[in-house]
Write a protein that holds these residues in place. Sequence first.
Motif, short mmCIF file in Angstrom:
data_model
loop_
_atom_site.label_atom_id
_atom_site.label_comp_id
_atom_site.label_asym_id
_atom_site.label_seq_id
_atom_site.Cartn_x
_atom_site.Cartn_y
_atom_site.Cartn_z
N ASP A 1 0.80 -1.23 0.00
CA ASP A 1 0.00 0.00 0.00
C ASP A 1 0.83 1.27 0.00
O ASP A 1 0.39 2.28 -0.56
CB ASP A 1 -0.95 -0.01 1.20
CG ASP A 1 -2.13 -0.92 0.98
OD1 ASP A 1 -2.84 -0.72 -0.02
OD2 ASP A 1 -2.34 -1.85 1.79
N ILE A 2 1.99 1.28 0.64
CA ILE A 2 2.80 2.50 0.64
C ILE A 2 3.21 2.88 -0.79
O ILE A 2 2.99 4.03 -1.23
CB ILE A 2 4.00 2.38 1.58
CG1 ILE A 2 3.51 2.41 3.04
CG2 ILE A 2 5.03 3.49 1.34
CD1 ILE A 2 4.60 2.21 4.08
N PRO A 3 3.79 1.98 -1.58
CA PRO A 3 4.09 2.34 -2.98
C PRO A 3 2.85 2.70 -3.78
O PRO A 3 2.88 3.59 -4.63
CB PRO A 3 4.76 1.07 -3.54
CG PRO A 3 5.31 0.37 -2.34
CD PRO A 3 4.32 0.63 -1.25
N ARG A 4 1.72 2.03 -3.51
CA ARG A 4 0.50 2.33 -4.25
C ARG A 4 0.00 3.73 -3.95
O ARG A 4 -0.48 4.44 -4.84
CB ARG A 4 -0.58 1.30 -3.92
CG ARG A 4 -1.85 1.49 -4.74
CD ARG A 4 -2.82 0.36 -4.58
NE ARG A 4 -3.37 0.27 -3.24
CZ ARG A 4 -4.55 -0.27 -2.96
NH1 ARG A 4 -5.29 -0.76 -3.94
NH2 ARG A 4 -4.99 -0.34 -1.73
N LEU A 5 0.14 4.16 -2.69
CA LEU A 5 -0.28 5.52 -2.34
C LEU A 5 0.59 6.56 -3.05
O LEU A 5 0.10 7.61 -3.48
CB LEU A 5 -0.22 5.70 -0.83
CG LEU A 5 -1.31 4.94 -0.06
CD1 LEU A 5 -0.99 4.93 1.43
CD2 LEU A 5 -2.67 5.55 -0.31
#
Length: 372
Positions: A323-327
């Motif tokens: 989720d961090i890279p996706r955000l």
Amino acid sequence: MTITTRAAITRYAHSPWEVTELQLDEPRAHEVRVKFYAAGLCHSDDHITRGDAPVRLPVVGGHEGAGIVESVGPHVTRVKPGDRIVCSYIPACGKCRPCSTGHQNMCDEGKNASTGMFSDGTFRFHDGDTDLGGFCTLGTFSQYAVVSEWACVALADDIPFDIAALVGCGVPTGWGSAVHAAEVRAGDTVVIYGAGGVGSNAVQGARYAGARFVVVVDPVDFKRDMAKVFGATHTFADATSAHDYVVEATWGQLADHAICTPGVLTEDIVNAAVQVTGKAGKVTVTAVGKLEERAVNIPAGMLIGYQRQVRGALFGDSNPLYDIPRLFDLYRAGDLKLDELVTRRYSLDEINQGYQDMLDGKNIRGVIIHEH
């Protein structure tokens, strides 16, 4: 080799942050030493100084941070010296039962978050003969810290450190509280209590998920104004006014979701959240309250009669490695506002002023910029 680092620590409950010099050990197996460039001023750290968090003291504060890997210990494979990283305040080893079943937010490596103790029972910060842990085994209020490699998430060159730091906690916690934990869907009505660093991202998540009404409750004018920037459709200074609006807007059906993200959770907020949700509504509790108070105290009939749900959300049910890279991808695409979250930047010596500004309602998020 042991090095000296400047850090903000709190020695006792009900005492301010103290900037001092500490000794920092070399990283051991599966650990890395990070040179932090930025750290977010999250309300969770303020809970420590107020005695509202069960944290071992003294402690090095800070659990939102981004920087560069300076050195690594034996057997480290995830990162190497020179890598830009953002730290996830909950590690993700990828191998324990929670991680392997898609629940990295509950990774077993996070079991010592409140003590700052590493899995071998030791600490890396030292103040003379006193051992100190870093909050969430990070301690981003220090210029340098030793952290688990499992807390490190690769950071691309185009993301500034001060923006990246917030995506280690506040952004995924708020966003995920709406998107993952609450599971907001298109057309839903969502009421969010508290529009600070976490609540603002719950607003963004709810709006991006397609909520028809995103109603924010916050007593601070500035935060209500900013909530509209992040996607709120309506804002109110008190829960009663918000409740009356939801009744009118939904023809009495009430809200599908209520998300609790205030700076300090109280029983009144939880009760208001339960009452504003309709049949099969869900209340998602993300914020924490005072240690000695019970914020969740609900008559069973309030849940049974409407088949409501009340659930907690840790890290917004987000998976850090995914989720961090996706955000960051959403930020690049213009679908997630991150720059607007940073109200003011502070030096480490200004940390107490930064927290006072937060308490005074002047900031969505303050950020410490470490001097090197």
